[in-house]
Design a protein around this motif. Structure first.
Motif: not given
Lengths: 109, 109
Positions: B70-76
């Protein structure tokens, strides 16, 4: 490119050309893609700021374009890049934005 | 995961765990992600068909999940996968959907 599916945007995956790591995913509109090609550095369209976003312009962690690929239905970009500066692409200071697994996030939550 | 930014969807990048090739990008909603984890195979949400899409269910080119990041801002999502079947992930028969550069597309157009 087909920008219509997502209201003028396409996802742009950034992959390190040296290590093959997936570093981040951003979005580009027509202008961001044009500027990326013009300058040879990745420029995104920031959805939150509603403006072009020259990645790394302030931090120095710019992403120099090695090659731009397009997917079969022409609605997604894959940018293979060379990282400049300290190569810390993520705003947290990590090399990649994908530094946690889904399980790791859930353990914290 | 933050599904709010894109009306219930997040982009999901699929990377071959053996070769590090970026194979395709799809979208997942909450249900698609849940099913992906449940079954251990990538399921997307098809925007055109407005339904869950078990990738490769018919062709046999299924994508077995090795790890989900999951990416840092949790949208990908980044899914590292093992390709089954003939490993032709793209509907054109290519191994990856990103088999052409932007320049190659423009030459044809």
């Amino acid at each position: 490119m087909d920008f219509a599916k997502m209201n003028g945007l396409v996802p742009a995956v950034v992959q390190d050309d040296a290590t093959n790591e997936v570093l981040m995913v951003g979005f580009m509109n027509d202008a961001a893609l044009a500027r990326t090609r013009e300058r040879g550095y990745v420029t995104f369209f920031s959805r939150t700021r509603n403006a072009l976003w020259a990645k790394g312009e302030i931090s120095g962690n710019r992403l120099a374009v090695v090659a731009l690929f397009v997917d079969c239905d022409e609605d997604t970009i894959l940018a293979r890049v060379r990282c400049e500066g300290e190569g810390r692409v993520c705003h947290t200071g990590e090399r990649t934005c994908f530094f946690r697994t889904l399980e790791e996030i859930e353990e914290v939550a």
